[in-house]
Design a protein around this motif. Sequence first.
Motif, PDB file in Angstrom:
ATOM      1  N   LEU A 169       1.006  -1.165  -0.053  1.00  0.00           N
ATOM      2  CA  LEU A 169       0.025  -0.082  -0.075  1.00  0.00           C
ATOM      3  C   LEU A 169       0.893   1.295  -0.075  1.00  0.00           C
ATOM      4  N   TYR A 170       0.608   2.165  -0.860  1.00  0.00           N
ATOM      5  CA  TYR A 170       1.258   3.309  -1.002  1.00  0.00           C
ATOM      6  C   TYR A 170       0.569   4.762  -0.942  1.00  0.00           C
ATOM      7  N   VAL A 171       1.361   5.593  -0.198  1.00  0.00           N
ATOM      8  CA  VAL A 171       0.605   6.968  -0.308  1.00  0.00           C
ATOM      9  C   VAL A 171       1.826   8.099  -0.550  1.00  0.00           C
ATOM     10  N   GLY A 172       1.553   9.219  -1.416  1.00  0.00           N
ATOM     11  CA  GLY A 172       2.625   9.906  -1.803  1.00  0.00           C
ATOM     12  C   GLY A 172       2.191  11.203  -2.218  1.00  0.00           C
ATOM     13  N   THR A 173       3.379  11.844  -2.949  1.00  0.00           N
ATOM     14  CA  THR A 173       3.064  13.175  -3.512  1.00  0.00           C
ATOM     15  C   THR A 173       3.836  13.243  -5.022  1.00  0.00           C
ATOM     16  N   SER A 174       3.203  14.031  -5.745  1.00  0.00           N
ATOM     17  CA  SER A 174       3.743  14.271  -7.265  1.00  0.00           C
ATOM     18  C   SER A 174       4.857  15.316  -7.096  1.00  0.00           C
ATOM     19  N   VAL A 175       5.875  15.392  -8.017  1.00  0.00           N
ATOM     20  CA  VAL A 175       6.942  16.122  -8.111  1.00  0.00           C
ATOM     21  C   VAL A 175       6.872  16.805  -9.432  1.00  0.00           C
ATOM     22  N   THR A 176       6.678  18.093  -9.502  1.00  0.00           N
ATOM     23  CA  THR A 176       6.251  18.677 -10.847  1.00  0.00           C
ATOM     24  C   THR A 176       7.308  19.036 -11.533  1.00  0.00           C
ATOM     25  N   ASP A 177       8.573  19.128 -10.998  1.00  0.00           N
ATOM     26  CA  ASP A 177       9.776  19.568 -11.897  1.00  0.00           C
ATOM     27  C   ASP A 177      10.890  18.871 -11.170  1.00  0.00           C
ATOM     28  N   LEU A 194      10.024   3.749 -14.425  1.00  0.00           N
ATOM     29  CA  LEU A 194      11.229   3.447 -13.565  1.00  0.00           C
ATOM     30  C   LEU A 194      11.060   3.668 -12.148  1.00  0.00           C
ATOM     31  N   SER A 195      11.022   2.727 -11.488  1.00  0.00           N
ATOM     32  CA  SER A 195      10.903   2.953 -10.118  1.00  0.00           C
ATOM     33  C   SER A 195      12.000   2.174  -8.974  1.00  0.00           C
ATOM     34  N   PRO A 196      12.855   3.220  -8.779  1.00  0.00           N
ATOM     35  CA  PRO A 196      13.866   2.806  -7.562  1.00  0.00           C
ATOM     36  C   PRO A 196      13.346   2.606  -6.154  1.00  0.00           C
ATOM     37  N   GLU A 197      13.576   1.701  -5.612  1.00  0.00           N
ATOM     38  CA  GLU A 197      12.778   1.653  -4.199  1.00  0.00           C
ATOM     39  C   GLU A 197      13.881   1.187  -3.075  1.00  0.00           C
ATOM     40  N   ILE A 198      13.484   1.371  -1.799  1.00  0.00           N
ATOM     41  CA  ILE A 198      14.416   0.858  -0.731  1.00  0.00           C
ATOM     42  C   ILE A 198      13.425   0.292   0.473  1.00  0.00           C
ATOM     43  N   THR A 199      13.558  -0.831   1.004  1.00  0.00           N
ATOM     44  CA  THR A 199      12.808  -1.264   1.906  1.00  0.00           C
ATOM     45  C   THR A 199      13.360  -1.502   3.302  1.00  0.00           C
ATOM     46  N   LEU A 251       9.889   2.815   0.705  1.00  0.00           N
ATOM     47  CA  LEU A 251      10.102   4.182   0.207  1.00  0.00           C
ATOM     48  C   LEU A 251      10.521   4.083  -1.385  1.00  0.00           C
ATOM     49  N   ARG A 252       9.549   4.502  -2.238  1.00  0.00           N
ATOM     50  CA  ARG A 252       9.805   4.401  -3.530  1.00  0.00           C
ATOM     51  C   ARG A 252       9.584   5.690  -4.556  1.00  0.00           C
ATOM     52  N   TYR A 253      10.361   5.797  -5.404  1.00  0.00           N
ATOM     53  CA  TYR A 253      10.145   7.025  -6.308  1.00  0.00           C
ATOM     54  C   TYR A 253       9.870   6.273  -7.756  1.00  0.00           C
ATOM     55  N   VAL A 254       8.784   6.947  -8.331  1.00  0.00           N
ATOM     56  CA  VAL A 254       7.995   6.382  -9.422  1.00  0.00           C
ATOM     57  C   VAL A 254       8.357   7.654 -10.489  1.00  0.00           C
ATOM     58  N   HIS A 255       9.058   7.055 -11.657  1.00  0.00           N
ATOM     59  CA  HIS A 255       9.533   7.802 -12.809  1.00  0.00           C
ATOM     60  C   HIS A 255       8.937   7.541 -14.072  1.00  0.00           C
ATOM     61  N   ALA A 260       5.697   6.436   0.068  1.00  0.00           N
ATOM     62  CA  ALA A 260       6.032   5.695   1.315  1.00  0.00           C
ATOM     63  C   ALA A 260       4.794   4.511   1.426  1.00  0.00           C
ATOM     64  N   GLY A 261       5.416   3.591   1.810  1.00  0.00           N
ATOM     65  CA  GLY A 261       4.063   2.539   2.000  1.00  0.00           C
ATOM     66  C   GLY A 261       4.424   1.289   2.685  1.00  0.00           C
ATOM     67  N   PHE A 262       3.513   0.495   2.963  1.00  0.00           N
ATOM     68  CA  PHE A 262       3.768  -0.649   3.829  1.00  0.00           C
ATOM     69  C   PHE A 262       3.670  -2.067   2.731  1.00  0.00           C
ATOM     70  N   ARG A 263       4.611  -2.858   3.116  1.00  0.00           N
ATOM     71  CA  ARG A 263       4.510  -4.331   2.267  1.00  0.00           C
ATOM     72  C   ARG A 263       4.438  -5.302   3.254  1.00  0.00           C
ATOM     73  N   TYR A 264       3.375  -6.359   3.043  1.00  0.00           N
ATOM     74  CA  TYR A 264       3.146  -7.685   3.600  1.00  0.00           C
ATOM     75  C   TYR A 264       3.498  -8.783   2.576  1.00  0.00           C
ATOM     76  N   ARG A 265       4.742  -9.473   2.990  1.00  0.00           N
ATOM     77  CA  ARG A 265       4.857 -10.801   2.179  1.00  0.00           C
ATOM     78  C   ARG A 265       3.976 -12.027   2.890  1.00  0.00           C
ATOM     79  N   PHE A 266       3.618 -12.839   1.547  1.00  0.00           N
ATOM     80  CA  PHE A 266       2.826 -13.880   2.177  1.00  0.00           C
ATOM     81  C   PHE A 266       2.963 -15.193   1.080  1.00  0.00           C
TER      82      PHE A 266
END
Length: 215
Positions: free
Chosen positions: A48-56, A167-172, A185-189, A209-215
């Motif tokens: 699950l993710y929540v975030g904000t756009s970066v316009t420039d 292109l989505s670099p991320e760190i968990t 934490l993920r950056y979506v480009h 930013a978000g929460f990830r659950y493995r199953f």
Amino acid sequence: MAFDFRAILRATVLGAGLVLGLAAPASAGERAERARTLSDARPWAASLYVGTSVTDGYLRELIVSPQNGTYGDDTVVGAGLNRQLARFWRFFTVSAEAGGYYRFGQTEGGEFWANVGVSYDGFPWTDYVYTTIGVFVGPDYVTRLPAAETGTAAMPEENTSKWLNNLSPEITFALPSAPQNAVVLRYVHRSGIFGNINGVWEGSNTLTAGFRYRF
């Protein structure tokens, strides 16, 4: 009946050592390997993710100096589903994923992607914080173009496309004892890959930013 106290002492010491050895916590290296084993045993992951756009700002510049971006034209909320496909060279994994966001604010539209990616989890501090970094890439579709991709009324972009590259670099981060619960934490480009997709040079960025659950 005579007692051999030295034999009893030796047996006591050996027994205590055996008990303590069995009860002792795993060594640092063992904790890291156990975390990887536990993670691999749960190949599916929901995020699950929540975030904000970066316009420039260009992605490479924003990663180094995120304070130079302009944030907040859109608030994004979304989810993703990930499937680990394989582990190789001990610390690397390959995964496939699909997901989507909804952009609230200036854009008011949806975004959907399907990616493949490679992650790495061989950091020396994995014994204390199970950490992964990954890069995911694949097609991305928006139902409505973000303002960062259309330009302004005075300077509209010559080429636009609802289909672009994601292109989505991320760190968990997770506890080694519970790698199935991770903070992400993920950056979506979104981009046209230097004009190679429909002649599009401009793109848009989203920090989540978000929460990830493995199953």
